[in-house]
Write an enzyme that holds these catalytic residues in place. Structure first.
Site, PDB file in Angstrom:
ATOM      1  N   ALA A  73       0.861  -1.189   0.000  1.00 20.81           N
ATOM      2  CA  ALA A  73       0.000   0.000   0.000  1.00 20.81           C
ATOM      3  C   ALA A  73       0.892   1.233   0.000  1.00 20.81           C
ATOM      4  O   ALA A  73       1.819   1.335   0.795  1.00 20.81           O
ATOM      5  CB  ALA A  73      -0.889   0.010   1.239  1.00 20.81           C
ATOM      6  N   ALA A 118       4.322   4.141   3.136  1.00 21.96           N
ATOM      7  CA  ALA A 118       3.906   2.878   2.509  1.00 21.96           C
ATOM      8  C   ALA A 118       3.931   1.774   3.557  1.00 21.96           C
ATOM      9  O   ALA A 118       4.513   1.936   4.633  1.00 21.96           O
ATOM     10  CB  ALA A 118       4.849   2.520   1.371  1.00 21.96           C
ATOM     11  N   LYS A 119       3.303   0.678   3.271  1.00 20.18           N
ATOM     12  CA  LYS A 119       3.405  -0.520   4.119  1.00 20.18           C
ATOM     13  C   LYS A 119       2.966  -1.698   3.271  1.00 20.18           C
ATOM     14  O   LYS A 119       2.148  -1.558   2.378  1.00 20.18           O
ATOM     15  CB  LYS A 119       2.487  -0.382   5.336  1.00 20.18           C
ATOM     16  CG  LYS A 119       2.809  -1.367   6.446  1.00 20.18           C
ATOM     17  CD  LYS A 119       4.135  -1.060   7.100  1.00 20.18           C
ATOM     18  CE  LYS A 119       4.096  -1.053   8.574  1.00 20.18           C
ATOM     19  NZ  LYS A 119       5.210  -0.479   9.267  1.00 20.18           N
ATOM     20  N   GLY A 120       3.522  -2.844   3.577  1.00 19.65           N
ATOM     21  CA  GLY A 120       3.128  -4.018   2.798  1.00 19.65           C
ATOM     22  C   GLY A 120       3.407  -5.278   3.562  1.00 19.65           C
ATOM     23  O   GLY A 120       3.818  -5.239   4.720  1.00 19.65           O
ATOM     24  N   ASP A 159      10.050  -5.390   9.043  1.00 19.38           N
ATOM     25  CA  ASP A 159       8.958  -5.139   9.973  1.00 19.38           C
ATOM     26  C   ASP A 159       8.704  -6.475  10.672  1.00 19.38           C
ATOM     27  O   ASP A 159       9.564  -7.354  10.638  1.00 19.38           O
ATOM     28  CB  ASP A 159       7.731  -4.659   9.166  1.00 19.38           C
ATOM     29  CG  ASP A 159       6.754  -3.836   9.984  1.00 19.38           C
ATOM     30  OD1 ASP A 159       6.778  -2.614   9.887  1.00 19.38           O
ATOM     31  OD2 ASP A 159       5.939  -4.431  10.722  1.00 19.38           O
TER      32      ASP A 159
END
Ligand code: NAD
Length: 429
Positions: A73, A118-120, A159
């Protein structure tokens, strides 16, 4: 924000607890309420720029094929390339990635880094895979998101469930397809392939720096304060050791099994962290042991929740006896607890500022990769100190100029920067 799930005592509706994206939108509206910004810009910021959803098939070691779902995202890139972690966890969803990507936008902006959020991740239990299965999963995922990432587009980092090795595989897979070595495509890599000195300890270091500044702000000396740290992992142990070295008395630390307490002070340098020796906290010879709940209610000057999200809730916030709370973990204070602390006049220094040392040293890593020039550990520490003090001063200014909490002040600083950049650039076409 609550980066994980929202706790049972907060924000319950008939539809269930608030999701990460709902929390992120509520916080955006709250910060926007304090600012005179174009409502059209706020509306744009309610939505991610893009969410890439991909299918990641891998061959298991037994020859069968298993198919996982991955996401990336990307929330907002008005200030620079997207930046944020990749997590491997069964609970990863599209909405969670969007909410956490929004949160990364504010974290980068409050630090004034030239990045957006962002993050995924992949919905998978990494512990259920062998190392070679995790490598195949990472390489295939890298291929599936290759066209949306890159050193000037979107730079992933480790993460939950991912680590420097994961980043090394991702960098290698991306570099193979590009036909050249591209270390700046990810951060949090091992130093031998372009990672930065001091990256691992950076979130704990920033927590210690911000704690030191908060103590000074309230006219106290570090030498006179007591500190309790929940969670003695990467963030908690590094913060506890620095605060001890700078003169504070660390009276209690904990791991998942419980806390140790010595009113005369512990020596964190002699207690191995979770990574160094799992379970070492419980094996120390100390006058008293406590539960994690009792640690949170200790009468200390500074409480640093540095383990997991949602530990200070509407149910225990009234019992907290600390004078200041510094968020080491992401989202340790729920919305209900935040309101109680505001009423009780207990300052909560928010996670987006306190533990932002991680993304800040990731920025340093990216600069080193792009310039092909490594920095010494001493330089990393000096530059981190400079960046943290600048962000602290900006948040102090917003805090003093308005009648808001420290969390609101940090969001106000972040949103002003993002909104001003949108207004200056305008809407294309
Ligand atoms: P870690 O795994 O190194 O350590 C976590 C520690 O918390 C361990 O000591 C563990 O035993 C303890 N713990 C786990 N569950 C607990 C529970 N229910 N109650 C009490 N203690 C518990 O993790 P970390 O990297 O230090 O991360 C801690 C927090 O900080 C997380 O919220 C993480 O998202 C956040 N954070 C980490 C980084 C980073 O780069 N490491 C950066 C920013 C924020």
């Amino acid at each position: 924000m609550s980066s994980d799930s929202t706790s049972a005592d907060d924000d319950q509706s008939a539809a269930g607890p608030e999701s990460a994206v709902e929390t992120a939108r509520r916080q955006l509206r709250r910060a926007a309420g304090h600012l005179d910004i174009d409502p059209n810009v706020v509306e744009r910021l309610m939505h991610p720029k893009r969410v890439q959803e991909v299918t990641v098939p891998i061959e298991r070691d037994d020859g069968t094929v298993e198919v996982f779902t991955g996401y990336r995202a990307q929330h907002d890139s008005v200030r620079g390339p997207y930046k944020g972690g990749l997590r491997y966890q069964p609970e990863v969803t599209r909405d969670e990635c969007v909410g956490l990507a929004m949160w990364m936008t504010w974290k980068c902006a409050v630090m004034d880094l030239p990045f957006g959020g962002a993050k995924g991740g992949i919905a998978v239990d990494p512990k259920a895979l062998s190392e070679s299965e995790r490598e195949r999963l990472t390489r295939r995922f890298a291929e599936e998101i290759r066209h949306v990432i890159g050193p000037t587009r979107d730079i992933p980092a480790p993460d939950m469930g991912t680590d420097p090795q994961t980043m090394a595989w991702l960098m290698d897979a991306y570099s193979m397809q590009e036909g050249e070595t591209v270390p700046g495509v990810v951060t949090g890599k091992p130093p031998v392939v372009g990672g930065s000195e001091g990256r691992e300890a950076a979130p704990g270091r920033s927590v210690a720096i911000v704690t030191r500044e908060a103590v000074d702000y309230y006219d106290r000396e570090l030498a006179d304060v007591t500190v309790a740290v929940q969670g003695y992992g990467s963030v908690g142990a590094n913060a506890a050791r620095l605060l001890h070295d700078w003169g504070a008395t660390v009276v209690s630390v904990s791991d998942v099994t419980g806390a140790i307490y010595d009113p005369d002070g512990l020596d964190p340098n002699s207690i191995p962290s979770h990574d160094e020796e799992p379970g070492a906290v419980g094996r120390q010879d100390v006058p008293e042991t406590l539960t994690n709940d009792e640690l949170l209610e200790l009468d200390v000057d500074v409480l640093v929740p540095a383990a997991i999200g949602n530990v200070l809730t509407g149910a225990n916030a009234h019992a907290v006896a600390a004078d200041v709370i510094v968020e080491g973990a992401n989202g340790p204070v729920t919305t209900a607890a935040d309101e109680i602390f505001a009423e009780r006049g207990i300052p909560v220094i928010p996670d987006i500022l306190a533990n932002a040392g991680g993304v800040t040293v990731s920025y340093f890593e990216w600069l080193q990769d792009i310039n092909r020039r490594a920095w010494s550990l001493e330089r990393v520490h000096d530059e981190l100190e400079t960046e943290m003090l600048a962000a602290w001063r900006d948040v102090c200014e917003a805090y003093e100029a308005r009648d808001v909490t420290w969390r609101d002040a940090a969001y106000i600083v972040a949103l002003s920067r993002v909104a001003e950049a949108h207004e200056a650039r305008g809407l294309w076409p």
